[in-house]
Design a protein around this motif. Structure first.
Motif, PDB file in Angstrom:
ATOM      1  N   PHE A  69      -0.866  -5.616  -8.738  1.00 33.63           N
ATOM      2  CA  PHE A  69      -1.212  -4.064  -8.549  1.00 33.63           C
ATOM      3  C   PHE A  69      -1.359  -3.726 -10.250  1.00 33.63           C
ATOM      4  O   PHE A  69      -0.888  -4.350 -11.090  1.00 33.63           O
ATOM      5  CB  PHE A  69       0.359  -3.502  -8.301  1.00 33.63           C
ATOM      6  N   ARG A  70      -2.254  -2.603 -10.149  1.00 36.13           N
ATOM      7  CA  ARG A  70      -2.662  -2.108 -11.760  1.00 36.13           C
ATOM      8  C   ARG A  70      -1.411  -1.321 -12.199  1.00 36.13           C
ATOM      9  O   ARG A  70      -1.649  -1.062 -13.559  1.00 36.13           O
ATOM     10  CB  ARG A  70      -3.874  -1.355 -11.449  1.00 36.13           C
ATOM     11  N   SER A  71      -0.531  -0.753 -11.557  1.00 43.16           N
ATOM     12  CA  SER A  71       0.380  -0.030 -12.291  1.00 43.16           C
ATOM     13  C   SER A  71       1.704  -0.421 -11.382  1.00 43.16           C
ATOM     14  O   SER A  71       1.760  -0.426 -10.203  1.00 43.16           O
ATOM     15  CB  SER A  71       0.049   1.320 -12.262  1.00 43.16           C
ATOM     16  N   MET A  72       3.047   0.130 -12.126  1.00 43.00           N
ATOM     17  CA  MET A  72       4.170  -0.060 -11.440  1.00 43.00           C
ATOM     18  C   MET A  72       4.324   1.204 -10.123  1.00 43.00           C
ATOM     19  O   MET A  72       4.956   1.026  -9.405  1.00 43.00           O
ATOM     20  CB  MET A  72       5.240   0.122 -12.296  1.00 43.00           C
ATOM     21  N   LEU A  73       3.510   2.482 -10.507  1.00 43.63           N
ATOM     22  CA  LEU A  73       3.345   3.339  -9.670  1.00 43.63           C
ATOM     23  C   LEU A  73       2.803   2.690  -8.397  1.00 43.63           C
ATOM     24  O   LEU A  73       3.410   3.025  -7.110  1.00 43.63           O
ATOM     25  CB  LEU A  73       2.924   4.735 -10.120  1.00 43.63           C
ATOM     26  N   GLU A  74       1.692   2.366  -8.394  1.00 43.78           N
ATOM     27  CA  GLU A  74       0.910   1.966  -7.106  1.00 43.78           C
ATOM     28  C   GLU A  74       1.859   0.814  -6.610  1.00 43.78           C
ATOM     29  O   GLU A  74       1.771   0.913  -5.114  1.00 43.78           O
ATOM     30  CB  GLU A  74      -0.335   0.947  -7.962  1.00 43.78           C
ATOM     31  N   ALA A  75       2.331  -0.136  -7.181  1.00 46.38           N
ATOM     32  CA  ALA A  75       3.393  -1.103  -6.428  1.00 46.38           C
ATOM     33  C   ALA A  75       4.483  -0.453  -5.723  1.00 46.38           C
ATOM     34  O   ALA A  75       4.562  -0.697  -4.768  1.00 46.38           O
ATOM     35  CB  ALA A  75       3.876  -2.129  -7.266  1.00 46.38           C
ATOM     36  N   GLN A  76       5.064   0.675  -6.290  1.00 41.94           N
ATOM     37  CA  GLN A  76       6.040   1.516  -5.585  1.00 41.94           C
ATOM     38  C   GLN A  76       5.744   2.204  -4.582  1.00 41.94           C
ATOM     39  O   GLN A  76       6.544   2.146  -3.487  1.00 41.94           O
ATOM     40  CB  GLN A  76       6.951   2.284  -6.909  1.00 41.94           C
ATOM     41  N   LEU A  77       4.504   2.687  -4.597  1.00 41.92           N
ATOM     42  CA  LEU A  77       4.179   3.324  -3.598  1.00 41.92           C
ATOM     43  C   LEU A  77       3.731   2.429  -2.210  1.00 41.92           C
ATOM     44  O   LEU A  77       3.951   2.828  -1.108  1.00 41.92           O
ATOM     45  CB  LEU A  77       2.550   4.048  -3.825  1.00 41.92           C
ATOM     46  N   TYR A  78       3.210   1.188  -2.589  1.00 37.91           N
ATOM     47  CA  TYR A  78       3.113   0.287  -1.624  1.00 37.91           C
ATOM     48  C   TYR A  78       4.286  -0.157  -0.855  1.00 37.91           C
ATOM     49  O   TYR A  78       4.463  -0.329   0.260  1.00 37.91           O
ATOM     50  CB  TYR A  78       2.469  -1.132  -2.011  1.00 37.91           C
ATOM     51  N   ILE A  79       5.429  -0.686  -1.833  1.00 38.01           N
ATOM     52  CA  ILE A  79       6.739  -0.768  -1.138  1.00 38.01           C
ATOM     53  C   ILE A  79       7.242   0.368  -0.342  1.00 38.01           C
ATOM     54  O   ILE A  79       7.664   0.157   0.888  1.00 38.01           O
ATOM     55  CB  ILE A  79       7.767  -0.954  -2.467  1.00 38.01           C
ATOM     56  N   GLU A  80       7.225   1.776  -0.704  1.00 31.44           N
ATOM     57  CA  GLU A  80       7.651   2.776   0.117  1.00 31.44           C
ATOM     58  C   GLU A  80       6.854   2.953   1.339  1.00 31.44           C
ATOM     59  O   GLU A  80       7.358   3.068   2.635  1.00 31.44           O
ATOM     60  CB  GLU A  80       7.642   4.118  -0.731  1.00 31.44           C
ATOM     61  N   LYS A  81       5.531   2.786   1.284  1.00 28.64           N
ATOM     62  CA  LYS A  81       4.596   2.769   2.480  1.00 28.64           C
ATOM     63  C   LYS A  81       4.907   1.912   3.479  1.00 28.64           C
ATOM     64  O   LYS A  81       4.774   2.171   4.636  1.00 28.64           O
ATOM     65  CB  LYS A  81       2.971   2.810   2.043  1.00 28.64           C
ATOM     66  N   ASN A  82       5.363   0.663   2.946  1.00 22.00           N
ATOM     67  CA  ASN A  82       5.220  -0.385   3.949  1.00 22.00           C
ATOM     68  C   ASN A  82       6.937  -0.832   4.065  1.00 22.00           C
ATOM     69  O   ASN A  82       7.320  -1.932   4.831  1.00 22.00           O
ATOM     70  CB  ASN A  82       4.611  -1.778   3.713  1.00 22.00           C
ATOM     71  N   ARG A  83       7.714   0.034   3.757  1.00 24.33           N
ATOM     72  CA  ARG A  83       9.055  -0.018   4.072  1.00 24.33           C
ATOM     73  C   ARG A  83       9.754  -1.260   3.721  1.00 24.33           C
ATOM     74  O   ARG A  83      10.553  -1.996   4.423  1.00 24.33           O
ATOM     75  CB  ARG A  83       9.446   0.403   5.659  1.00 24.33           C
ATOM     76  N   LEU A  84       9.342  -1.508   2.352  1.00 25.74           N
ATOM     77  CA  LEU A  84       9.880  -2.822   1.811  1.00 25.74           C
ATOM     78  C   LEU A  84      11.197  -2.491   0.928  1.00 25.74           C
ATOM     79  O   LEU A  84      11.490  -3.295  -0.037  1.00 25.74           O
ATOM     80  CB  LEU A  84       8.864  -3.517   1.216  1.00 25.74           C
ATOM     81  N   ASN A  85      11.808  -1.582   0.893  1.00 25.85           N
ATOM     82  CA  ASN A  85      12.604  -0.716  -0.053  1.00 25.85           C
ATOM     83  C   ASN A  85      13.843  -1.846  -0.390  1.00 25.85           C
ATOM     84  O   ASN A  85      14.416  -2.026  -1.466  1.00 25.85           O
ATOM     85  CB  ASN A  85      13.106   0.669   0.211  1.00 25.85           C
ATOM     86  N   ARG A  86      14.155  -2.410   0.637  1.00 28.05           N
ATOM     87  CA  ARG A  86      15.560  -3.070   0.858  1.00 28.05           C
ATOM     88  C   ARG A  86      15.241  -4.594   0.151  1.00 28.05           C
ATOM     89  O   ARG A  86      16.011  -5.124  -0.317  1.00 28.05           O
ATOM     90  CB  ARG A  86      16.004  -3.207   1.878  1.00 28.05           C
ATOM     91  N   ILE A  87      13.790  -4.977   0.381  1.00 36.19           N
ATOM     92  CA  ILE A  87      13.693  -6.415  -0.146  1.00 36.19           C
ATOM     93  C   ILE A  87      12.782  -6.669  -1.041  1.00 36.19           C
ATOM     94  O   ILE A  87      12.326  -7.751  -1.751  1.00 36.19           O
ATOM     95  CB  ILE A  87      13.359  -7.372   1.063  1.00 36.19           C
ATOM     96  N   GLY A  88      11.940  -5.562  -1.471  1.00 37.19           N
ATOM     97  CA  GLY A  88      10.877  -5.495  -2.648  1.00 37.19           C
ATOM     98  C   GLY A  88      11.116  -4.989  -3.878  1.00 37.19           C
ATOM     99  O   GLY A  88      11.827  -4.137  -4.034  1.00 37.19           O
ATOM    100  N   LYS A  89      10.874  -6.062  -4.895  1.00 40.85           N
ATOM    101  CA  LYS A  89      11.126  -5.610  -6.165  1.00 40.85           C
ATOM    102  C   LYS A  89       9.827  -5.757  -7.032  1.00 40.85           C
ATOM    103  O   LYS A  89       9.206  -6.510  -6.865  1.00 40.85           O
ATOM    104  CB  LYS A  89      12.197  -6.658  -6.847  1.00 40.85           C
ATOM    105  N   ILE A  90       9.645  -4.890  -8.073  1.00 42.09           N
ATOM    106  CA  ILE A  90       8.715  -4.967  -8.894  1.00 42.09           C
ATOM    107  C   ILE A  90       8.751  -5.736 -10.280  1.00 42.09           C
ATOM    108  O   ILE A  90       9.833  -5.544 -10.703  1.00 42.09           O
ATOM    109  CB  ILE A  90       8.235  -3.618  -9.273  1.00 42.09           C
ATOM    110  N   ARG A  91       7.920  -6.496 -10.406  1.00 42.33           N
ATOM    111  CA  ARG A  91       8.005  -7.543 -11.653  1.00 42.33           C
ATOM    112  C   ARG A  91       6.988  -7.236 -12.555  1.00 42.33           C
ATOM    113  O   ARG A  91       5.763  -7.519 -11.889  1.00 42.33           O
ATOM    114  CB  ARG A  91       8.324  -8.819 -11.146  1.00 42.33           C
ATOM    115  N   LYS A  92       7.105  -7.052 -13.375  1.00 38.64           N
ATOM    116  CA  LYS A  92       5.799  -6.826 -14.629  1.00 38.64           C
ATOM    117  C   LYS A  92       5.259  -8.123 -14.984  1.00 38.64           C
ATOM    118  O   LYS A  92       6.028  -8.974 -15.285  1.00 38.64           O
ATOM    119  CB  LYS A  92       6.405  -5.757 -15.835  1.00 38.64           C
ATOM    120  N   ILE A  93       4.056  -8.053 -15.046  1.00 39.54           N
ATOM    121  CA  ILE A  93       3.561  -9.446 -15.512  1.00 39.54           C
ATOM    122  C   ILE A  93       3.220  -9.265 -17.094  1.00 39.54           C
ATOM    123  O   ILE A  93       2.609  -8.222 -17.781  1.00 39.54           O
ATOM    124  CB  ILE A  93       2.130  -9.539 -15.026  1.00 39.54           C
ATOM    125  N   VAL A  94       3.889 -10.216 -17.935  1.00 38.86           N
ATOM    126  CA  VAL A  94       3.792 -10.472 -19.124  1.00 38.86           C
ATOM    127  C   VAL A  94       2.894 -11.490 -19.631  1.00 38.86           C
ATOM    128  O   VAL A  94       3.145 -12.709 -19.273  1.00 38.86           O
ATOM    129  CB  VAL A  94       5.336 -10.498 -19.674  1.00 38.86           C
TER     130      VAL A  94
END
Length: 66
Positions: free
Chosen positions: A34-59
Motif C-alpha cells: 500500500f502507498r500509505s498507512m491511510l490507504e491500508a487502514q481504509l482497506y482494513i476497515e472496508k473489508n472488516r479486518l479490524n480484529r486481525i489486520g495490522k499495518i506494518r511499515k516497510i523499512v
C-alpha cells in the motif's frame, strides 16, 4: 514522502500477509504493498479486518542507515 506498508494478518493458524490478489499468503515477497498507512487502514476497515489486520511499515536499508 511515501510510507509504503503491508497488512499483516493474525490468524489462528499463524501469521499471514494480505497478498497481491487479496488472498492470504505466508510469503512476505507476495504481500500487497500500500502507498500509505491511510490507504491500508481504509482497506482494513472496508473489508472488516479490524480484529486481525495490522499495518506494518516497510523499512528499507537506506532508512536504517540515517
Amino acid at each position: 514522502m511515501e510510507e509504503k506498508c503491508i497488512i499483516q494478518l493474525l490468524g489462528s493458524d499463524g501469521i499471514f500477509f494480505l497478498g497481491r490478489n487479496t488472498q492470504y499468503t505466508e510469503d512476505i515477497q507476495e504481500a500487497a504493498i500500500f502507498r500509505s498507512m491511510l490507504e491500508a487502514q481504509l482497506y482494513i476497515e472496508k473489508n472488516r479486518l479490524n480484529r486481525i489486520g495490522k499495518i506494518r511499515k516497510i523499512v528499507s536499508s537506506a532508512d536504517t542507515e540515517k
